[in-house]
Structures are given as structure tokens and as C-alpha cells.
Design an enzyme around this catalytic site. Structure first.
Site, short mmCIF file in Angstrom:
data_model
loop_
_atom_site.label_atom_id
_atom_site.label_comp_id
_atom_site.label_asym_id
_atom_site.label_seq_id
_atom_site.Cartn_x
_atom_site.Cartn_y
_atom_site.Cartn_z
N TYR A 184 0.84 -1.20 0.00
CA TYR A 184 0.00 0.00 0.00
C TYR A 184 0.87 1.25 0.00
CZ TYR A 184 -4.06 -2.86 1.32
OH TYR A 184 -5.06 -3.79 1.35
N TYR A 215 -0.17 -10.24 0.22
CA TYR A 215 0.95 -9.80 1.05
C TYR A 215 0.90 -10.50 2.42
CZ TYR A 215 -2.70 -6.66 2.88
OH TYR A 215 -3.87 -6.14 3.41
N HIS A 246 -10.45 -2.97 -1.26
CA HIS A 246 -11.39 -2.43 -0.28
C HIS A 246 -12.40 -1.54 -1.00
CE1 HIS A 246 -8.89 -3.66 3.20
NE2 HIS A 246 -7.88 -3.42 2.38
N HIS A 249 -6.99 -8.42 -2.74
CA HIS A 249 -8.31 -7.86 -2.47
C HIS A 249 -8.31 -6.36 -2.72
CE1 HIS A 249 -6.04 -7.37 1.29
NE2 HIS A 249 -6.80 -6.30 1.52
N ARG A 293 -2.55 -12.36 3.23
CA ARG A 293 -3.86 -11.86 2.81
C ARG A 293 -4.05 -12.15 1.34
NH1 ARG A 293 -7.53 -8.30 4.22
NH2 ARG A 293 -8.54 -10.29 3.86
#
Length: 246
Positions: free
Chosen positions: A116, A155, A170, A168, A165
């Protein structure tokens, strides 16, 4: 979300994971320990909100391939994000299939390497200088929304010795008021990490998990350019999408 006469609808709490879920370790400290407070009469602030039809959107707010490019970069040259180009689209509807028009849909995600653009993300994957990882759009009169972006990478996270995870995105859907904002995640069809994720494992109902999976839609894909994934958002009722903030 609310119905047309602005009344709140009681949730089916069997649809959601328990507040205390030790398998999802970082949630333990913030899980509520006291009894829930019953909402008797909503206030004006809970029933009203901004008119998003008047919100000024940028030309590339829903195109993450373009909305963070380096100054002066041209299509097809340097300045475009690295990764698999995809389209994410769908409809926002209520439990009866009625569209929710002109509502704000926001999204944020990791880049193709699983990192991110956030100061607290220390994952060793590099940042992409041409990818910001955030976008927004308004649904049209029929409730449709659309984003062009990069497929995010999985990640690791320190929930266990080797916990990852799934890829995905959000998603936030804003209803008629701040109190009706709903947040969820879109996973990708066929990802083997989905059933292994401790966050997903807190959801006991397999049908609830299915509501968070984007489906490959070849008919909406752009040939020689982008695959498309359809992710419809049902904001209330028996068939609603699972929302993590409910």
C-alpha cells in the site's frame, strides 16, 4: 443502508462473525466487551447526508491507471503502473434489486507487489511511482459503477508465522447519510488464499464469503487490454453483501 422511508432495518447477526475472534489477532484488543446499545430513534445526522450528485469528480478519479501518473507521462510510455490491468465493475442495489443511484463508491488497494502507499506499510515489495491505489466514482441512474486499475498482489501480515492476505480491493459505499456508510472487500474468484485467510475464517456462513468474491466477466473485458471482474453490492436485506463494519 436505509429504505425509502428512512427507517433502519435490524441486521441478521448470524450473518456476521462474532465480535471476539481470537484467530484474527489484531481484532482482539478492539472487540467490544459490553452489551450492544439499542438504537431507539435515529437523529437527523443519521438520516441525512451530502448530495453526491453535486460532487465534482476528476476526469480520472475512477481510473487508477491514470490518476497517479508522473507529470507529463503519456499513454503507452513510462508513467503507467506495473501489473495486470483489470476492470472492476458492478451495480449497487437494495434487497429487491432496485438500483441505488448517484451514491459515492470509493476503493483502495495495494499495488501489484502487495504494498500500500501508506507510511505504515513496511512490506519489502517496492512502491510503484505511478500507482496511488485509490479511486472513487458515483453510481449512475441504474446503480452501475466502474473502475480501471491493477490487480493487487497478496501480502504477508504478522497474524501468524506465515499468514498471507488474499489479493483484495477495499470498497466503501456511501448511503444517504454518514451513518449508512458500508465497507467491504472484493476478493478474486479462484484465489487459493481466500479460505486460508484468518479474517475470512471469522465468517461462518459460506454464502457470506461468496458475496465478497468478484467474478470474472469476459464479456465486459477489453480484448488485448483488461480482464473484467464483476462485483455487485447488495446494501441490505437477506441477500446483502457481507460488510465488515456491520
Amino acid at each position: 443502508m436505509q429504505d425509502d422511508n428512512k427507517r433502519f432495518v435490524e441486521r441478521d447477526r448470524d450473518w456476521h462473525p462474532p465480535a471476539y475472534a481470537p484467530g484474527y489477532k489484531t481484532s482482539v484488543a478492539r472487540s467490544p466487551r459490553q452489551a450492544l446499545v439499542s438504537l431507539q430513534k435515529p437523529s437527523v445526522s443519521e438520516l441525512t447526508g451530502p448530495d453526491f450528485q453535486k460532487l465534482r469528480m476528476g476526469p480520472h478519479d475512477n481510473d487508477l491507471l491514470l490518476n497517479y501518473r508522473e507529470e507529463g507521462a503519456r499513454e503507452g510510455r513510462s508513467g503507467l503502473p506495473i501489473g495486470e490491468r483489470i476492470i472492476m465493475f458492478g451495480r449497487v442495489v437494495d434487497q429487491f434489486g432496485k438500483p441505488v443511484p448517484h451514491t459515492l463508491v470509493e476503493m483502495w488497494q495495494a499495488n501489484a507487489g502487495g504494498r500500500y502507499r501508506h507510511k505504515k506499510d513496511s512490506y519489502l515489495a517496492p512502491l510503484d511511482p505511478s500507482f496511488g491505489g485509490v479511486g472513487r466514482c458515483l453510481t449512475d441512474a441504474a446503480g452501475w459503477y466502474r473502475f480501471r486499475t491493477i490487480k493487487p498482489g497478496p501480502y504477508p501480515w504478522p497474524n501468524g508465522v506465515n499468514t498471507w492476505r488474499p489479493a483484495h480491493i477495499h470498497v466503501s459505499v456511501m448511503g444517504p447519510a454518514i451513518a449508512t456508510r458500508l465497507i467491504t472487500q472484493m476478493y478474486f474468484e479462484g484465489d487459493p488464499l481466500i479460505p486460508l485467510c484468518p479474517i475470512v475464517q471469522t465468517i461462518d456462513d459460506p454464502e457470506a464469503v461468496e458475496t465478497m468474491i468478484g467474478r470474472l466477466d469476459m464479456a465486459r473485458s477489453n480484448p488485448m487490454d483488461c480482464l473484467a471482474y464483476r462485483f455487485d453490492l447488495v446494501v441490505r436485506g437477506e441477500l446483502q453483501t457481507y460488510f465488515e463494519n456491520q
